[in-house]
Design an enzyme around this catalytic site. Sequence first.
Site, mmCIF file in Angstrom:
data_model
loop_
_atom_site.group_PDB
_atom_site.id
_atom_site.type_symbol
_atom_site.label_atom_id
_atom_site.label_comp_id
_atom_site.label_asym_id
_atom_site.label_seq_id
_atom_site.Cartn_x
_atom_site.Cartn_y
_atom_site.Cartn_z
ATOM 1 N N HIS A 52 17.295 -48.874 29.261
ATOM 2 C CA HIS A 52 18.655 -49.016 29.796
ATOM 3 C C HIS A 52 18.793 -48.399 31.192
ATOM 4 O O HIS A 52 19.161 -49.104 32.138
ATOM 5 C CB HIS A 52 19.669 -48.449 28.800
ATOM 6 C CG HIS A 52 21.050 -48.292 29.350
ATOM 7 N ND1 HIS A 52 21.804 -49.372 29.766
ATOM 8 C CD2 HIS A 52 21.805 -47.188 29.599
ATOM 9 C CE1 HIS A 52 22.969 -48.932 30.219
ATOM 10 N NE2 HIS A 52 23.002 -47.611 30.141
ATOM 11 N N HIS A 76 21.598 -41.439 34.767
ATOM 12 C CA HIS A 76 23.045 -41.492 34.544
ATOM 13 C C HIS A 76 23.494 -41.131 33.133
ATOM 14 O O HIS A 76 24.622 -40.698 32.943
ATOM 15 C CB HIS A 76 23.621 -42.865 34.967
ATOM 16 C CG HIS A 76 23.492 -43.933 33.929
ATOM 17 N ND1 HIS A 76 22.393 -44.744 33.837
ATOM 18 C CD2 HIS A 76 24.319 -44.306 32.923
ATOM 19 C CE1 HIS A 76 22.559 -45.588 32.832
ATOM 20 N NE2 HIS A 76 23.720 -45.330 32.244
ATOM 21 N N GLU A 80 25.235 -36.895 29.437
ATOM 22 C CA GLU A 80 26.037 -37.333 28.303
ATOM 23 C C GLU A 80 25.237 -37.355 26.998
ATOM 24 O O GLU A 80 25.724 -36.915 25.969
ATOM 25 C CB GLU A 80 26.616 -38.725 28.602
ATOM 26 C CG GLU A 80 27.565 -39.273 27.548
ATOM 27 C CD GLU A 80 28.878 -38.507 27.462
ATOM 28 O OE1 GLU A 80 29.097 -37.615 28.309
ATOM 29 O OE2 GLU A 80 29.677 -38.795 26.560
ATOM 30 N N ASP A 81 24.007 -37.856 27.053
ATOM 31 C CA ASP A 81 23.285 -38.159 25.814
ATOM 32 C C ASP A 81 22.074 -37.275 25.513
ATOM 33 O O ASP A 81 21.436 -37.447 24.478
ATOM 34 C CB ASP A 81 22.807 -39.625 25.832
ATOM 35 C CG ASP A 81 23.983 -40.588 25.732
ATOM 36 O OD1 ASP A 81 25.036 -40.168 25.213
ATOM 37 O OD2 ASP A 81 23.835 -41.741 26.167
ATOM 38 N N ASP A 143 25.946 -49.972 35.127
ATOM 39 C CA ASP A 143 25.834 -49.537 33.730
ATOM 40 C C ASP A 143 26.570 -50.525 32.820
ATOM 41 O O ASP A 143 26.039 -50.996 31.812
ATOM 42 C CB ASP A 143 26.428 -48.126 33.625
ATOM 43 C CG ASP A 143 26.424 -47.591 32.202
ATOM 44 O OD1 ASP A 143 25.410 -47.779 31.510
ATOM 45 O OD2 ASP A 143 27.431 -46.973 31.804
ATOM 46 N N ASP A 264 35.479 -78.379 42.730
ATOM 47 C CA ASP A 264 34.330 -77.641 43.249
ATOM 48 C C ASP A 264 33.343 -77.265 42.155
ATOM 49 O O ASP A 264 32.802 -76.190 42.121
ATOM 50 C CB ASP A 264 34.778 -76.413 44.036
ATOM 51 C CG ASP A 264 35.996 -75.782 43.399
ATOM 52 O OD1 ASP A 264 36.290 -76.131 42.242
ATOM 53 O OD2 ASP A 264 36.641 -74.956 44.052
#
Length: 742
Positions: A52, A76, A80-81, A143, A264
């Site tokens: 990821h 990133h 958090e994880d 993300d 279009d």
Amino acid sequence: MVTVEERYEHLEKTIRGYNISADLGQIRAAYEYARENHGEQMRRDGSPYITHPIQVAQIVAEMRLDSESIIAALLHDCIEDTDSTYEDIAKRFGVTVADIVDGVTKLTRVKYSTMEEEQMENLRKMLFAMSRDIRVILIKIADRLHNMRTMEYQTPAKQKKKSFETMEIYAPIAHRLGLAKIKWELEDLSLKYLDPVAYHDINKKLEADSARHEQFMARIQEEINNRLIELDIPHVTVYGRIKHPYSIYRKMYLQEKTMEELYDLFAFRVLVDTVPDCYNVLGVIHDIYKPILGRFKDYIATPKPNMYQSLHTTVIGEEGIPFEVQIRTYEMHAINEYGIAAHWKYKQGIKKEGNEADYEWIRRLLENQEDADAEDFIHSLKVDMFADEVFVFTPRGDVINLPAGATPIDFAYSIHSAIGNTMVGAKVNGRMVGFDYQLHNGDVVEINTSKAAHGPSRDWMKIAKSSEARSKIRQWFKRERREENIAQGRASFESELKHTGLNMAQITAPDILPSILKRVSFQSLDEMYAAIGYGGLTALKAVNRVRDELLQISRAAAMEKAAREAAERAAQEAKAAQEARQPILPRKVKSEKGIVVEGLSNCLVKFSKCCAPVPGDEIIGFITRGYGVSVHRKDCPNAQPDHHVEANQGRWIKVSWSDDIRDSYTTALEVMCKDRPNLLVDISTAMSTCKVNVNSLSVHTTADGFAIFHLVISVTDSKQLEQVMRKIHQISSVMKVSRPAG
Ligand code: MN
């Protein structure tokens, strides 16, 4: 199956493709750090978690961002994880990277529980306000894009929720950032879960016709290509593209059209070196195919607010199938596809790394740019639009927009005044805070209330930042502390009154009090005291008004007294004369401005502006309150008996013109005519023939060809005035001459 290492190598290759000075050592270190920290974690699709962050970094690299952005993208999810901390990342990769990762983490923690339309713009603003560094929001979008690409492994409920958020929050932000490609993909992926039937329908149709479409597009592409080579227009690339599903969906839905009716559906892009070449190619296209009127758009001369530049035209080929052609330079194309981040890359060349200052103006530029024109654009470069606002959540998830520096008091009153008035405590993100705590973007604020609360304290007025909260607190004091306010207000009123030498008895006299209250606009003295008490009115202001009113009342009383005495005197004299059987001789009275006021001498006289009487007019006088007698024409609407208010009864008084008039009198005329040349000359001539002075003249012309002249003139009497009016009326095309009144 692609291995993790292969994915990473692909990322490196992409980075080298646009940034030869990229810090590949640190980038690899970040990759290894993240891989280690995520350890055995898995994605829902069964792949190692590290895929990821690598894919997010890949999207960030496709946006052509700098090394710090790539490193932050790889890291990133670490705070958090995993067990990794801000300090650890700052030590290894620098404070800037740690700040970006921290920013992304904060955005990730924002929970959107609301689905209400009017909340969405606030949510988008809040995300911008929270992203001090534009790279934070760019990584957050990358993300989200990767999560949407892998959404099929989530539960249906989560698919719907995330798709809705993406459609309402992230796709519009991508649009504002000029990330056209990413915006389309976010929209298409969201549509897939929000309206799966329509999504598959559109895709099925597109697939079914794909062979036919391909053939058609290949032929058109070749035609355009050949002609441009023939004409030797350099560096031309031509390729076709089919509109993406969500834009087809939106057009079908909004314009109620079938897919075949969409103009279009087919689009071609021609990329050239220079702007003049853009217009050359446009000429060539319009030469080969028939343009559809009203479909040409010049976004080169007038770029879209998000900096999009291109020429668009829709034309029809031999088969009668319409298609769109977009013409732009390579540089415009890079910006349109990859967003404004590509702009400075392009300008500065790929050697120089971007820094925060480069991003700062972009961030400001992008905020709230929808529908802004060029001037607003420049203006917004200087103004940080959200610097004076803060966005916080209610426990329910609604976003509340408050002025910067706002406190729990402001928050409570913005929810409801009853919440503010019964507030006994406040929690921010689950922790108790003081009432003067300064709220931050994204804070979840909870207010504790109690029925036994004492209500706001006067200090709150100083702590509150919003005028809404302050005025609601003031309201509370006004209502809840009435007795206290009255006592306090009365004391300050009386002390102020003392300075003027007046006393309460003068005010409270029964014949005086009603007009005093009317002047200060209160029902009772207590109401006035209460207002002074809670601060709605100052004591000084109240006293000044009362004093003015008393002064006027006494002036009017003196005038009335004089008028009554004169009338009595006249009656007595008449009676005496009758008794003496003598003819009644008019009393000699001195006139003022040529006006004799019955029974009064040396009386102030003014001519009313509404009807401007002149000698010879029938007139009537009105004893004003303190300003003498005002003279009206008897036919003036303001002098009609039925209009007399009861309070004015007895103020109307007989007046007449004296014999010794020498002045000239100012009055007004209104002339209505069909407009024509030389009208003004003719009217002026009429004036000078009658020897009338014109003080002012204005003309009003109407859309339907009429002209209304407004003349202010000086005349000696009504005879001369009538003569002037006749003269004007004789002028050709004049329809009506009148004296305005009322
Ligand atoms: Mn993530």
